[in-house]
Design a protein around this motif. Structure first.
Motif, PDB file in Angstrom:
ATOM      1  N   ALA A  68    -123.683 -65.707  21.928  1.00  0.00           N
ATOM      2  CA  ALA A  68    -123.768 -64.805  20.782  1.00  0.00           C
ATOM      3  C   ALA A  68    -124.927 -63.829  20.950  1.00  0.00           C
ATOM      4  CB  ALA A  68    -123.930 -65.599  19.495  1.00  0.00           C
ATOM      5  N   LEU A  69    -126.028 -64.323  21.478  1.00  0.00           N
ATOM      6  CA  LEU A  69    -127.193 -63.467  21.721  1.00  0.00           C
ATOM      7  C   LEU A  69    -126.871 -62.391  22.755  1.00  0.00           C
ATOM      8  CD1 LEU A  69    -129.963 -63.412  20.502  1.00  0.00           C
ATOM      9  CD2 LEU A  69    -130.776 -64.838  22.355  1.00  0.00           C
ATOM     10  N   GLU A  70    -126.168 -62.773  23.814  1.00  0.00           N
ATOM     11  CA  GLU A  70    -125.719 -61.801  24.817  1.00  0.00           C
ATOM     12  C   GLU A  70    -124.814 -60.762  24.178  1.00  0.00           C
ATOM     13  OE1 GLU A  70    -123.858 -63.336  28.406  1.00  0.00           O
ATOM     14  OE2 GLU A  70    -125.092 -65.132  28.265  1.00  0.00           O
ATOM     15  N   GLN A  71    -123.864 -61.237  23.382  1.00  0.00           N
ATOM     16  CA  GLN A  71    -122.889 -60.356  22.753  1.00  0.00           C
ATOM     17  C   GLN A  71    -123.563 -59.371  21.795  1.00  0.00           C
ATOM     18  OE1 GLN A  71    -120.077 -60.256  24.391  1.00  0.00           O
ATOM     19  NE2 GLN A  71    -118.644 -61.021  22.878  1.00  0.00           N
ATOM     20  N   CYS A  72    -124.551 -59.822  21.034  1.00  0.00           N
ATOM     21  CA  CYS A  72    -125.171 -58.949  20.028  1.00  0.00           C
ATOM     22  C   CYS A  72    -125.897 -57.771  20.665  1.00  0.00           C
ATOM     23  CB  CYS A  72    -126.064 -59.737  19.087  1.00  0.00           C
ATOM     24  SG  CYS A  72    -127.753 -59.927  19.618  1.00  0.00           S
ATOM     25  N   MET A  73    -126.213 -57.857  21.936  1.00  0.00           N
ATOM     26  CA  MET A  73    -126.832 -56.723  22.614  1.00  0.00           C
ATOM     27  C   MET A  73    -125.888 -55.518  22.615  1.00  0.00           C
ATOM     28  SD  MET A  73    -129.745 -57.869  23.097  1.00  0.00           S
ATOM     29  CE  MET A  73    -130.549 -56.646  24.088  1.00  0.00           C
ATOM     30  N   ASP A  74    -124.586 -55.782  22.492  1.00  0.00           N
ATOM     31  CA  ASP A  74    -123.591 -54.717  22.385  1.00  0.00           C
ATOM     32  C   ASP A  74    -123.837 -53.860  21.140  1.00  0.00           C
ATOM     33  OD1 ASP A  74    -121.641 -54.332  24.363  1.00  0.00           O
ATOM     34  OD2 ASP A  74    -120.034 -54.609  22.904  1.00  0.00           O
ATOM     35  N   PHE A  75    -124.340 -54.483  20.077  1.00  0.00           N
ATOM     36  CA  PHE A  75    -124.592 -53.763  18.832  1.00  0.00           C
ATOM     37  C   PHE A  75    -125.734 -52.760  18.948  1.00  0.00           C
ATOM     38  CE2 PHE A  75    -122.972 -57.782  16.604  1.00  0.00           C
ATOM     39  CZ  PHE A  75    -121.696 -57.267  16.458  1.00  0.00           C
ATOM     40  N   ILE A  76    -126.645 -52.977  19.853  1.00  0.00           N
ATOM     41  CA  ILE A  76    -127.819 -52.107  19.937  1.00  0.00           C
ATOM     42  C   ILE A  76    -127.761 -51.130  21.106  1.00  0.00           C
ATOM     43  CG2 ILE A  76    -129.327 -53.678  18.694  1.00  0.00           C
ATOM     44  CD1 ILE A  76    -130.414 -54.613  21.358  1.00  0.00           C
ATOM     45  N   LYS A  77    -126.649 -51.083  21.825  1.00  0.00           N
ATOM     46  CA  LYS A  77    -126.522 -50.145  22.938  1.00  0.00           C
ATOM     47  C   LYS A  77    -126.731 -48.700  22.502  1.00  0.00           C
ATOM     48  CE  LYS A  77    -123.497 -52.624  26.078  1.00  0.00           C
ATOM     49  NZ  LYS A  77    -122.138 -52.665  26.632  1.00  0.00           N
ATOM     50  N   ALA A  78    -126.227 -48.344  21.330  1.00  0.00           N
ATOM     51  CA  ALA A  78    -126.353 -46.956  20.860  1.00  0.00           C
ATOM     52  C   ALA A  78    -127.812 -46.568  20.673  1.00  0.00           C
ATOM     53  CB  ALA A  78    -125.579 -46.778  19.557  1.00  0.00           C
ATOM     54  N   GLN A  79    -128.625 -47.487  20.180  1.00  0.00           N
ATOM     55  CA  GLN A  79    -130.035 -47.183  19.986  1.00  0.00           C
ATOM     56  C   GLN A  79    -130.765 -47.055  21.316  1.00  0.00           C
ATOM     57  OE1 GLN A  79    -128.317 -49.226  18.041  1.00  0.00           O
ATOM     58  NE2 GLN A  79    -129.134 -49.278  15.977  1.00  0.00           N
ATOM     59  N   LEU A  80    -130.254 -47.678  22.358  1.00  0.00           N
ATOM     60  CA  LEU A  80    -130.904 -47.655  23.668  1.00  0.00           C
ATOM     61  C   LEU A  80    -130.408 -46.522  24.560  1.00  0.00           C
ATOM     62  CD1 LEU A  80    -130.817 -51.475  24.467  1.00  0.00           C
ATOM     63  CD2 LEU A  80    -132.715 -50.152  23.543  1.00  0.00           C
ATOM     64  N   ASN A  81    -129.364 -45.828  24.134  1.00  0.00           N
ATOM     65  CA  ASN A  81    -128.749 -44.791  24.941  1.00  0.00           C
ATOM     66  C   ASN A  81    -129.598 -43.523  24.913  1.00  0.00           C
ATOM     67  OD1 ASN A  81    -127.053 -43.293  26.472  1.00  0.00           O
ATOM     68  ND2 ASN A  81    -125.357 -43.269  25.026  1.00  0.00           N
ATOM     69  N   THR A  82    -130.344 -43.295  25.980  1.00  0.00           N
ATOM     70  CA  THR A  82    -131.225 -42.122  26.046  1.00  0.00           C
ATOM     71  C   THR A  82    -130.907 -41.249  27.256  1.00  0.00           C
ATOM     72  OG1 THR A  82    -132.865 -43.404  27.270  1.00  0.00           O
ATOM     73  CG2 THR A  82    -133.122 -43.306  24.865  1.00  0.00           C
ATOM     74  N   ILE A  83    -129.680 -41.271  27.727  1.00  0.00           N
ATOM     75  CA  ILE A  83    -129.286 -40.480  28.888  1.00  0.00           C
ATOM     76  C   ILE A  83    -129.160 -39.013  28.485  1.00  0.00           C
ATOM     77  CG2 ILE A  83    -127.444 -40.061  30.565  1.00  0.00           C
ATOM     78  CD1 ILE A  83    -126.765 -43.042  30.364  1.00  0.00           C
ATOM     79  N   ASP A  84    -129.794 -38.133  29.229  1.00  0.00           N
ATOM     80  CA  ASP A  84    -129.651 -36.698  29.005  1.00  0.00           C
ATOM     81  C   ASP A  84    -128.479 -36.225  29.855  1.00  0.00           C
ATOM     82  OD1 ASP A  84    -129.822 -34.008  28.576  1.00  0.00           O
ATOM     83  OD2 ASP A  84    -131.848 -33.778  29.418  1.00  0.00           O
ATOM     84  N   MET A  85    -127.360 -35.908  29.201  1.00  0.00           N
ATOM     85  CA  MET A  85    -126.144 -35.540  29.931  1.00  0.00           C
ATOM     86  C   MET A  85    -126.288 -34.217  30.667  1.00  0.00           C
ATOM     87  SD  MET A  85    -124.347 -38.133  29.720  1.00  0.00           S
ATOM     88  CE  MET A  85    -122.842 -37.566  30.477  1.00  0.00           C
ATOM     89  N   ASN A  86    -127.314 -33.412  30.365  1.00  0.00           N
ATOM     90  CA  ASN A  86    -127.537 -32.160  31.094  1.00  0.00           C
ATOM     91  C   ASN A  86    -127.974 -32.424  32.533  1.00  0.00           C
ATOM     92  OD1 ASN A  86    -126.885 -30.481  28.899  1.00  0.00           O
ATOM     93  ND2 ASN A  86    -128.935 -30.794  28.039  1.00  0.00           N
TER      94      ASN A  86
END
Length: 142
Positions: free
Chosen positions: A80-98
């Protein structure tokens, strides 16, 4: 979109769900066991039903749709702890697509992941405490 141990439905606001849809797996390499009809699947169906009813009634949230990001805990606190990391991926997404360019010179396309507004579930106290402590760090309500 459906993947193993995951259901995702897009919307303006995304709610997470964390349910024990499977028993804990037997053995070190088996994460999920048999399906849990009563405590897992019924809770999943209840959440799906509630969201369908809310989205179908324009008087409840006019112009807003609720989306889902539901994960299976497989009745295991560590999984469950592994799975919940899926919920916070958006907050960790800092890729500059440029920084990424296609061969023809166009900027690469990205499908942004929307953050979850809150998470409903887990069935056991142990899982709830562990997941809540992680999600709290990223200001996700549990």
């Amino acid at each position: 979109m459906r993947e193993k141990n995951k259901i995702h439905l897009d919307g303006d606001i995304i709610f997470g769900g964390l349910f024990p849809m499977h028993e804990k797996g037997q053995g070190p390499n088996v994460k999920c066991g048999t399906i849990k009809k009563e405590k897992g699947i019924q809770r999943l169906e209840a959440m799906l039903f509630a969201i369908d009813r809310i989205n179908a009634d324009e008087t409840i949230l006019p112009g807003i749709t609720i989306g889902l990001h539901i994960l299976d805990t497989c009745s295991s606190d560590t999984f469950a702890l592994e799975q919940c990391m899926d919920f916070i991926k958006a907050q960790l997404n800092t890729i500059d697509m440029n920084d990424y360019v296609c061969d023809d010179g166009r900027t690469a396309l990205q499908a942004p992941i929307k953050p979850v507004a809150g998470v409903i579930g887990a069935a056991s106290s142990t899982v709830s405490i562990m997941v809540a402590n992680i999600l709290r760090l990223f200001k996700v309500r549990f």
